[in-house]
Design an enzyme around this catalytic site. Structure first.
Site, PDB file in Angstrom:
ATOM      1  N   ARG A  46       0.853  -1.194   0.000  1.00  0.00           N
ATOM      2  CA  ARG A  46       0.000   0.000   0.000  1.00  0.00           C
ATOM      3  C   ARG A  46       0.888   1.243   0.000  1.00  0.00           C
ATOM      4  NH1 ARG A  46      -1.431   1.364   4.693  1.00  0.00           N
ATOM      5  NH2 ARG A  46      -2.390  -0.627   5.267  1.00  0.00           N
ATOM      6  N   TYR A  98     -16.439  17.796 -15.302  1.00  0.00           N
ATOM      7  CA  TYR A  98     -16.741  16.376 -15.264  1.00  0.00           C
ATOM      8  C   TYR A  98     -17.778  16.094 -14.170  1.00  0.00           C
ATOM      9  CZ  TYR A  98     -16.030  11.386 -14.783  1.00  0.00           C
ATOM     10  OH  TYR A  98     -16.225  10.036 -14.717  1.00  0.00           O
ATOM     11  N   ASP A 170      -7.384  20.000 -13.642  1.00  0.00           N
ATOM     12  CA  ASP A 170      -7.701  18.668 -14.153  1.00  0.00           C
ATOM     13  C   ASP A 170      -7.245  18.661 -15.617  1.00  0.00           C
ATOM     14  OD1 ASP A 170      -8.858  16.435 -15.324  1.00  0.00           O
ATOM     15  OD2 ASP A 170     -10.636  16.493 -14.047  1.00  0.00           O
ATOM     16  N   LYS A 195      -7.974   7.924 -19.424  1.00  0.00           N
ATOM     17  CA  LYS A 195      -8.293   8.518 -20.714  1.00  0.00           C
ATOM     18  C   LYS A 195      -7.047   8.544 -21.618  1.00  0.00           C
ATOM     19  CE  LYS A 195     -12.068   8.975 -18.384  1.00  0.00           C
ATOM     20  NZ  LYS A 195     -12.452  10.151 -17.654  1.00  0.00           N
TER      21      LYS A 195
END
Ligand SMILES: *Cc1c(COP(=O)(O)O)cnc(C)c1O
Length: 381
Positions: A46, A98, A170, A195
């Site tokens: 982690r 978004y 973003d 993306k």
């Protein structure tokens, strides 16, 4: 190093144990220690994973940052950024963004006492009137989704600095091939690597890139404490996708330009939204801050109705009807009934998001086939 070399080499070393040129997928949850505390920098997956580290170094280089931190999705990365804030803090965000980002701010963080204001950033100087002593973060998405407005990153960051407010861009729609917001004054860059970075529609992953060790340390702490890490196989897929980022995005931009021109003169279309048009209200800013105008094009129809839009959506054969963007294959979507369905019609119409608005993510197929597909899809409605 230039970006076309960075995508392939930055942060990547041949595997020290075998010389493997491709970064190995370190599919392990833990690492053996010689004695308690004596290890090679890796304790538990982690906290650290070598495949993830290679991707983080690569992304930091692509965005001209010092550190990148990868997460299980773009929204998990955004969630970590919002955890930098405290109850009572406020966010100012672009109003055309978004849907998932909007939902995270309004449905989750609002409940923890963090308020978000959604404003148009077309005129950055108007931002000043929205900033108060609780404002801690300005959230910029540019190009915006789905209207493809362009926000002047340099101007917004300058105003934010004057008020000691962090800015996050973003950068999902542009990708670091087209713009690097940290160079324009942003403190944080967010990516849905799902993306353009991944580029093959086969993985969900997110990242934050920063240029301050202090912010990186805070975000690493949040990541380790909250746990939204990506798996090593997904990191590998993004690393592999990034190796062709520059040629994929270059081709997508080239195709999008031709698609936009084609749509603009088609008798069945009404408005075509594409920042590469000289008539686009933010064309000059786009030209200043982006290398090219991106692979996204939105348009609506003369016969403005859901019904007509749906006909176009079902007529296309290379443009697949699906959410998401930035893959090698072209996608077509209907924001009013898909990504932006939760926004009231009156609100939608204010920004130009009409019933027939269609959003294209132009892929890297042969342009002749794409244009032929759109031609038959529009003619047969
Ligand atoms: C897809 C997307 C996100 C969310 O990323 P996920 O990887 O789906 O969690 C955030 N911002 C933009 C602009 C996006 O397109």
């Amino acid at each position: 190093m230039k970006i076309g070399t960075k995508v392939i080499h930055a942060g990547i070393e041949p595997d020290p144990s075998t010389g493997a040129i491709m970064t190995p997928i370190y599919q392990t949850s833990t690492y053996v220690q010689a004695e308690p505390g004596k290890h090679k920098g890796y304790e538990y997956a982690r906290t650290q994973n070598p495949t993830r580290n290679a991707l983080e170094k690569n992304l930091a280089a692509l965005e001209n940052g010092t550190n990148a931190i990868c997460f299980g999705s773009g929204l998990a990365a955004m969630d970590a950024i919002l955890k930098l804030l405290n109850p009572g803090d406020e966010i100012i965000s672009t109003n055309d963004l978004y849907g998932g980002s909007y939902r995270l701010m309004t449905k989750i963080y609002a409940r923890y006492g963090i308020k978000s204001h959604f404003v148009s950033m077309n005129d950055p100087s108007s931002l000043k009137k929205h900033i108060n002593e609780n404002t801690k973060l300005i959230w910029i998405e540019t190009p915006t989704n789905p209207m493809l407005n362009i926000v002047d990153i340099t101007k917004v960051c300058k105003i934010a600095k004057q008020h000691n407010v962090l800015t996050c861009v973003d950068n999902t729609f542009a990708s670091p091939y087209l713009q690097t917001p940290l160079d324009m004054g942003a403190d944080l860059v967010l990516h849905s690597a799902t993306k353009y970075l991944g580029g093959h529609s086969d993985v969900v992953l997110g990242a934050v890139v920063v240029k301050s060790d202090e912010l990186a340390e805070k975000l690493h702490f949040i990541q380790n404490a909250s746990g939204a890490i990506p798996g090593p196989q997904d990191c590998f897929l993004i690393l592999r996708g990034i190796k062709t980022l520059h040629i994929r995005v270059e081709r997508a931009c080239k195709n999008a330009k031709q698609v936009a021109k084609f749509l603009q003169t088609h008798p069945k279309t009404k408005n075509v939204y594409y920042p590469g048009f000289k008539t686009h209200p933010n064309h000059k800013i786009a030209k200043k801050q982006m290398r090219d105008f991106g692979g996204m094009v939105s348009f609506d129809l003369q016969d403005d109705s859901f019904k007509m839009a749906k006909k176009v959506l079902s007529n296309t054969k290379y443009f697949s009807l699906a959410e998401s963007l930035g893959g090698v294959e072209s996608l077509i979507g209907h924001p009013a009934s898909m990504t932006h369905a939760s926004i009231p019609k009156a609100e939608r119409l204010k920004v130009g998001l009409t019933d027939s608005l269609i959003r294209l993510s132009v892929g890297i197929e042969d342009i002749d086939d794409l244009l032929e597909d759109l031609e038959q899809a529009l003619t047969n409605i």
